[in-house]
Design a protein around this motif. Structure first.
Motif, short mmCIF file in Angstrom:
data_model
loop_
_atom_site.label_atom_id
_atom_site.label_comp_id
_atom_site.label_asym_id
_atom_site.label_seq_id
_atom_site.Cartn_x
_atom_site.Cartn_y
_atom_site.Cartn_z
N LEU A 118 0.93 -1.21 -0.02
CA LEU A 118 -0.08 0.02 0.06
C LEU A 118 0.92 1.40 -0.23
O LEU A 118 1.69 1.45 0.86
CB LEU A 118 -0.98 -0.08 1.17
CG LEU A 118 -2.25 -0.79 1.19
CD1 LEU A 118 -2.00 -2.31 1.28
CD2 LEU A 118 -3.14 -0.22 2.05
N MET A 119 0.68 2.01 -0.88
CA MET A 119 1.12 3.40 -0.98
C MET A 119 0.17 4.58 -1.02
O MET A 119 -0.87 4.69 -1.16
CB MET A 119 1.86 3.64 -2.37
CG MET A 119 2.83 2.49 -2.86
SD MET A 119 4.42 2.34 -1.99
CE MET A 119 5.25 3.91 -2.29
N TYR A 120 0.91 5.78 -0.21
CA TYR A 120 -0.28 6.78 0.08
C TYR A 120 -0.37 7.40 -1.41
O TYR A 120 0.53 7.88 -2.16
CB TYR A 120 0.43 7.57 0.88
CG TYR A 120 0.68 7.20 2.37
CD1 TYR A 120 -0.76 7.23 3.22
CD2 TYR A 120 1.88 7.12 3.25
CE1 TYR A 120 -0.68 6.98 4.42
CE2 TYR A 120 1.56 6.60 4.45
CZ TYR A 120 0.36 6.53 5.01
OH TYR A 120 0.64 6.05 6.27
N HIS A 121 -1.74 7.73 -1.76
CA HIS A 121 -1.88 8.53 -2.90
C HIS A 121 -1.67 9.70 -3.18
O HIS A 121 -1.03 10.29 -4.08
CB HIS A 121 -3.47 8.47 -2.93
CG HIS A 121 -4.19 8.84 -4.32
ND1 HIS A 121 -4.10 10.13 -4.40
CD2 HIS A 121 -4.40 8.12 -5.35
CE1 HIS A 121 -4.82 10.37 -5.78
NE2 HIS A 121 -4.92 9.15 -6.41
N PHE A 122 -1.30 10.57 -1.86
CA PHE A 122 -0.91 12.12 -1.94
C PHE A 122 0.41 12.24 -2.27
O PHE A 122 0.87 13.17 -2.63
CB PHE A 122 -1.42 12.76 -0.58
CG PHE A 122 -0.37 12.45 0.50
CD1 PHE A 122 0.61 13.36 0.80
CD2 PHE A 122 -0.42 11.33 1.38
CE1 PHE A 122 1.71 12.98 1.73
CE2 PHE A 122 0.53 11.04 2.28
CZ PHE A 122 1.74 12.00 2.60
N ASN A 123 1.31 11.03 -1.95
CA ASN A 123 2.71 11.23 -2.25
C ASN A 123 2.72 9.71 -2.75
O ASN A 123 3.21 8.89 -1.88
CB ASN A 123 3.46 11.78 -1.09
CG ASN A 123 5.08 11.79 -1.64
OD1 ASN A 123 5.39 11.03 -2.67
ND2 ASN A 123 5.75 12.54 -1.11
N LYS A 124 2.95 9.46 -3.86
CA LYS A 124 3.00 8.13 -4.42
C LYS A 124 4.46 7.49 -4.21
O LYS A 124 4.70 6.32 -4.78
CB LYS A 124 2.58 7.83 -5.64
CG LYS A 124 1.02 8.26 -6.00
CD LYS A 124 0.45 7.98 -7.50
CE LYS A 124 -0.99 8.07 -7.52
NZ LYS A 124 -1.64 7.75 -8.61
N ASN A 125 5.28 8.12 -3.72
CA ASN A 125 6.61 7.61 -3.22
C ASN A 125 6.81 6.94 -1.86
O ASN A 125 7.68 6.60 -1.29
CB ASN A 125 7.77 8.62 -3.65
CG ASN A 125 7.93 8.77 -5.11
OD1 ASN A 125 7.96 7.97 -5.90
ND2 ASN A 125 7.90 10.29 -5.51
#
Length: 307
Positions: A118-125
């Motif tokens: 799972l990656m954060y959508h607001f910062n995809k890094n």
């Protein structure tokens, strides 16, 4: 080809849910899927409009808010797939996501449930999850592997067992549910997927994570503002989890730890934050566990206040 039922829950987030449905349609290449949306007692019923807008999606309307556990269980009850892919409605699919998870469940009979990275959508890094450690029964704490790390490909080759899967995106076999059961409805929200993970582990299946399968999660890195609802269920369910899963001695140690360490610390924090009304909420959560069976479906809080 095994069929995958994608199940998600909507509660007063019509636009977010529609974005997920578009994401699935635009990125998924796995042929044998069905998509199920459970509207969990939203103030406005979006199902009639959605039925026209998304004719290939199956919609279920619950007139009451059943929580995360109850909503997913309702969706699973209507699912026809061999695998159930339970995803938060505030997620975004990536190409190959479903296929990568299916490949593992197809070829590893001992794997009962699997999550992607799972990656954060607001910062995809920025990583949110690539696994969980086991819960320590003495403190009822565990850790999310990789959380808040910058993704430099360090987990791309990760494939294997983890403590638990993440409630934001987890694909589970139908046969796993038949053996381990579904999520306990009385958790409503918080700790329900970890409690489920405990039962899945104890039923003989393993929980896995695949690092090169990715889903983006629109949840913020910060938990957000505290609310009476959240404080109640976080504390109530932390105790309830131990009651469900811990051996007697470890449970006893936890109760002492919680009352002598956690309660005083929380009260001090409430006072510092000007949230003194949460003190009664904390004791209400504790009292529920004193006065109710661990299987009681009486929540002790108004469900429609969930955010």
């Amino acid at each position: 080809m095994n069929k995958v039922s994608i199940v998600t829950i909507n509660y007063n987030q019509d636009k977010i849910t529609e974005e997920l449905l578009v994401s699935i349609a635009e990125t998924n290449t796995y042929a044998n899927i069905e998509t199920i949306v459970v509207d969990n007692g939203s103030t406005h019923n979006p199902v009639p409009e959605w039925t026209t807008k998304f004719p290939d999606v199956k919609f279920i309307r619950s007139e009451s808010n059943l929580g995360f556990s109850g909503g997913n269980n309702l969706g699973i009850a209507d699912a026809t797939g061999d695998y159930y892919f339970l995803v938060n409605n505030d997620t975004e699919f990536t190409p190959g996501l479903v296929q990568k998870l299916v490949d593992i469940l197809d070829t590893h009979p001992h794997v009962g449930i699997i999550s992607p990275k799972l990656m954060y959508h607001f910062n995809k890094n920025i990583i949110q999850y690539v696994g969980f450690t086991q819960v320590d029964y003495y403190t009822c704490r565990n850790r999310a592997v990789g959380k808040n790390e910058t993704d430099k490909g360090q987990y791309d080759n990760l494939l294997g067992q983890t403590g638990y899967c993440h409630g934001g995106a987890m694909m589970v076999k139908r046969e796993t549910c038949a053996k381990a059961g579904l999520m306990a409805d009385n958790f409503f929200i918080y700790y329900e997927e970890v409690d489920w993970g405990e039962r899945i582990n104890k039923s003989g299946y393993q929980a896995w994570v695949r690092g090169d399968a990715v889903i983006y999660h629109k949840e913020s890195m910060t938990v957000g503002k505290k609310s009476a609802f959240k404080e109640y269920f976080m504390n109530r369910n932390r105790i309830l989890f131990i009651r469900h899963n811990a051996p007697a001695f470890k449970a006893l140690v936890f109760y002492f730890y919680f009352m002598l360490m956690v309660v005083p610390r929380n009260i001090v924090n409430y006072i510092k934050e000007g949230k003194t009304e949460f003190i009664s909420i904390l004791f209400r959560a504790i009292w529920w566990n004193v006065t109710h069976s661990k299987h009681s479906t009486e929540l002790g809080f108004t469900p429609n206040k969930v955010k």
